[in-house]
Design a protein around this motif. Structure first.
Motif, PDB file in Angstrom:
ATOM      1  N   GLY A 120      33.504  43.854  50.918  1.00  0.00           N
ATOM      2  CA  GLY A 120      32.088  43.576  51.077  1.00  0.00           C
ATOM      3  C   GLY A 120      31.791  42.291  51.813  1.00  0.00           C
ATOM      4  O   GLY A 120      30.781  41.627  51.543  1.00  0.00           O
ATOM      5  N   GLY A 121      32.672  41.910  52.729  1.00  0.00           N
ATOM      6  CA  GLY A 121      32.457  40.708  53.514  1.00  0.00           C
ATOM      7  C   GLY A 121      32.887  39.424  52.852  1.00  0.00           C
ATOM      8  O   GLY A 121      32.714  38.348  53.427  1.00  0.00           O
ATOM      9  N   SER A 122      33.479  39.515  51.667  1.00  0.00           N
ATOM     10  CA  SER A 122      33.917  38.327  50.928  1.00  0.00           C
ATOM     11  C   SER A 122      35.426  38.310  50.790  1.00  0.00           C
ATOM     12  O   SER A 122      36.072  39.370  50.739  1.00  0.00           O
ATOM     13  CB  SER A 122      33.287  38.301  49.528  1.00  0.00           C
ATOM     14  OG  SER A 122      31.878  38.229  49.606  1.00  0.00           O
ATOM     15  N   ALA A 123      35.982  37.114  50.705  1.00  0.00           N
ATOM     16  CA  ALA A 123      37.424  36.955  50.508  1.00  0.00           C
ATOM     17  C   ALA A 123      37.772  37.216  49.047  1.00  0.00           C
ATOM     18  O   ALA A 123      37.134  36.677  48.134  1.00  0.00           O
ATOM     19  CB  ALA A 123      37.860  35.551  50.908  1.00  0.00           C
ATOM     20  N   VAL A 124      38.811  38.025  48.827  1.00  0.00           N
ATOM     21  CA  VAL A 124      39.210  38.397  47.473  1.00  0.00           C
ATOM     22  C   VAL A 124      40.735  38.486  47.401  1.00  0.00           C
ATOM     23  O   VAL A 124      41.420  38.460  48.416  1.00  0.00           O
ATOM     24  CB  VAL A 124      38.617  39.768  47.056  1.00  0.00           C
ATOM     25  CG1 VAL A 124      37.106  39.771  47.167  1.00  0.00           C
ATOM     26  CG2 VAL A 124      39.223  40.903  47.889  1.00  0.00           C
ATOM     27  N   ARG A 125      41.234  38.618  46.185  1.00  0.00           N
ATOM     28  CA  ARG A 125      42.611  39.019  45.960  1.00  0.00           C
ATOM     29  C   ARG A 125      42.617  40.074  44.868  1.00  0.00           C
ATOM     30  O   ARG A 125      41.834  39.995  43.914  1.00  0.00           O
ATOM     31  CB  ARG A 125      43.491  37.833  45.509  1.00  0.00           C
ATOM     32  CG  ARG A 125      43.671  36.759  46.540  1.00  0.00           C
ATOM     33  CD  ARG A 125      44.360  37.246  47.800  1.00  0.00           C
ATOM     34  NE  ARG A 125      45.751  37.634  47.589  1.00  0.00           N
ATOM     35  CZ  ARG A 125      46.491  38.245  48.509  1.00  0.00           C
ATOM     36  NH1 ARG A 125      45.969  38.558  49.671  1.00  0.00           N
ATOM     37  NH2 ARG A 125      47.740  38.538  48.266  1.00  0.00           N
ATOM     38  N   LEU A 126      43.501  41.062  45.028  1.00  0.00           N
ATOM     39  CA  LEU A 126      43.697  42.075  43.999  1.00  0.00           C
ATOM     40  C   LEU A 126      45.000  41.821  43.262  1.00  0.00           C
ATOM     41  O   LEU A 126      45.952  41.307  43.844  1.00  0.00           O
ATOM     42  CB  LEU A 126      43.760  43.479  44.611  1.00  0.00           C
ATOM     43  CG  LEU A 126      42.580  43.950  45.458  1.00  0.00           C
ATOM     44  CD1 LEU A 126      42.807  45.396  45.884  1.00  0.00           C
ATOM     45  CD2 LEU A 126      41.272  43.803  44.722  1.00  0.00           C
ATOM     46  N   ARG A 127      45.041  42.188  42.012  1.00  0.00           N
ATOM     47  CA  ARG A 127      46.291  42.130  41.262  1.00  0.00           C
ATOM     48  C   ARG A 127      46.942  43.496  41.305  1.00  0.00           C
ATOM     49  O   ARG A 127      46.374  44.481  40.830  1.00  0.00           O
ATOM     50  CB  ARG A 127      46.046  41.708  39.814  1.00  0.00           C
ATOM     51  CG  ARG A 127      47.325  41.517  39.001  1.00  0.00           C
ATOM     52  CD  ARG A 127      47.011  41.066  37.580  1.00  0.00           C
ATOM     53  NE  ARG A 127      48.209  40.777  36.821  1.00  0.00           N
ATOM     54  CZ  ARG A 127      48.922  41.682  36.169  1.00  0.00           C
ATOM     55  NH1 ARG A 127      48.553  42.959  36.190  1.00  0.00           N
ATOM     56  NH2 ARG A 127      50.012  41.345  35.497  1.00  0.00           N
ATOM     57  N   GLN A 128      48.126  43.555  41.938  1.00  0.00           N
ATOM     58  CA  GLN A 128      48.883  44.800  42.042  1.00  0.00           C
ATOM     59  C   GLN A 128      48.073  45.924  42.685  1.00  0.00           C
ATOM     60  O   GLN A 128      48.208  47.093  42.327  1.00  0.00           O
ATOM     61  CB  GLN A 128      49.369  45.242  40.651  1.00  0.00           C
ATOM     62  CG  GLN A 128      50.470  44.368  40.055  1.00  0.00           C
ATOM     63  CD  GLN A 128      51.826  44.713  40.656  1.00  0.00           C
ATOM     64  OE1 GLN A 128      52.446  45.688  40.265  1.00  0.00           O
ATOM     65  NE2 GLN A 128      52.268  43.918  41.601  1.00  0.00           N
ATOM     66  N   GLY A 129      47.201  45.562  43.646  1.00  0.00           N
ATOM     67  CA  GLY A 129      46.427  46.557  44.361  1.00  0.00           C
ATOM     68  C   GLY A 129      45.331  47.212  43.556  1.00  0.00           C
ATOM     69  O   GLY A 129      44.749  48.212  43.982  1.00  0.00           O
ATOM     70  N   ASP A 130      44.994  46.646  42.386  1.00  0.00           N
ATOM     71  CA  ASP A 130      44.011  47.234  41.477  1.00  0.00           C
ATOM     72  C   ASP A 130      42.610  46.737  41.832  1.00  0.00           C
ATOM     73  O   ASP A 130      42.305  45.547  41.692  1.00  0.00           O
ATOM     74  CB  ASP A 130      44.365  46.862  40.038  1.00  0.00           C
ATOM     75  CG  ASP A 130      43.460  47.532  39.023  1.00  0.00           C
ATOM     76  OD1 ASP A 130      42.491  48.203  39.419  1.00  0.00           O
ATOM     77  OD2 ASP A 130      43.727  47.371  37.811  1.00  0.00           O
TER      78      ASP A 130
END
Length: 239
Positions: free
Chosen positions: A11-21
């Motif tokens: 959605g245009g924001s920087a993120v990180r996922l845990r284990q692709g979740d």
């Protein structure tokens, strides 16, 4: 070794996922353009961007944003997420993107991906293979890690004789801050000596960068969570 600071986008924001979740999302307040500026100020030459919305939908969702970022960035960008058609790659290259990353499609439509390697050049495409170790063998998963292809890394990679860049993620290490799978990358180097391998998943310390013997390394969570600075990482990657 080229260090690729990574930025995942939802959605245009920087993120990180845990284990692709997608239900385990950490959001960061820094605007994507500001993050790329900070990468450049720290001395990076490249950045790795992933349109997670596009990867999930298996079609472009944030390609307009990525094109805008590419036009305004001093960095060479390697971008991933949702690429399915030739014109989608052409749009990125026209915007100034240096490399496009192709993942699941390499398993599903190898003839198309080989055509792209011929058409755009091997330096402009990075194959990305996500693997799980099954009885010690790296088996390729697709569709955001939800499907087992039933094929080994070796089988898939050798279907692309013209490929020059290969990004390999050990799914079990990604986002876990547990260190890369050094043995896996050693084996890849021995069995696929003609490709420039990018290690992805698990880098958690500067010592990890010291140990890696690959052409490149993707570093995300450790940077965003402050385990070390990008300047420190770049110094170790060049040592």
């Amino acid at each position: 070794m080229i260090l690729y600071p990574a930025m995942d986008l939802i959605g245009g924001s920087a993120v990180r996922l845990r284990q692709g979740d997608f239900d385990a999302v950490t959001r960061y307040p820094t605007a994507p353009a500001e993050a790329l500026d900070a990468f450049a100020e720290a001395g990076a030459a490249w950045a790795h961007l992933v349109d997670l919305d596009g990867a999930k939908a298996r079609e472009p969702r944030q390609h307009a944003l990525i094109a805008e970022l590419a036009r305004g960035s001093r960095l060479s960008l390697q971008v991933a997420g949702g690429f399915r058609e030739t014109d989608q790659l052409a749009r990125m290259f026209d915007a100034g993107v240096a490399r496009v990353v192709i993942g699941s499609l390499a398993v599903e439509r190898p003839e198309l991906v080989n055509d792209w390697l011929d058409r755009f050049g091997a330096e402009r495409i990075t194959l990305s293979l996500d693997v799980r170790l099954v009885d010690g063998e790296p088996m390729v998963s697709t569709a955001g890690w939800t499907r087992d292809s039933g094929r080994s890394l070796w089988d898939v990679a050798t279907a692309f004789p013209a490929a020059r860049h290969l990004l390999v993620t050990d799914i079990g290490r990604d986002g876990m801050m547990a260190g890369p799978n050094f043995d896996l990358y050693r084996r890849i180097g021995e069995r696929l000596p003609k490709v420039a391998v990018q290690a992805s998943g698990g880098v958690s310390s500067l010592a990890d960068l010291d140990r890696l013997d690959t052409a490149g390394a993707i570093v995300g969570k450790a940077l965003w969570d402050g385990a070390f600075t990008l300047r420190e990482a770049l110094a170790h990657a060049r040592a």
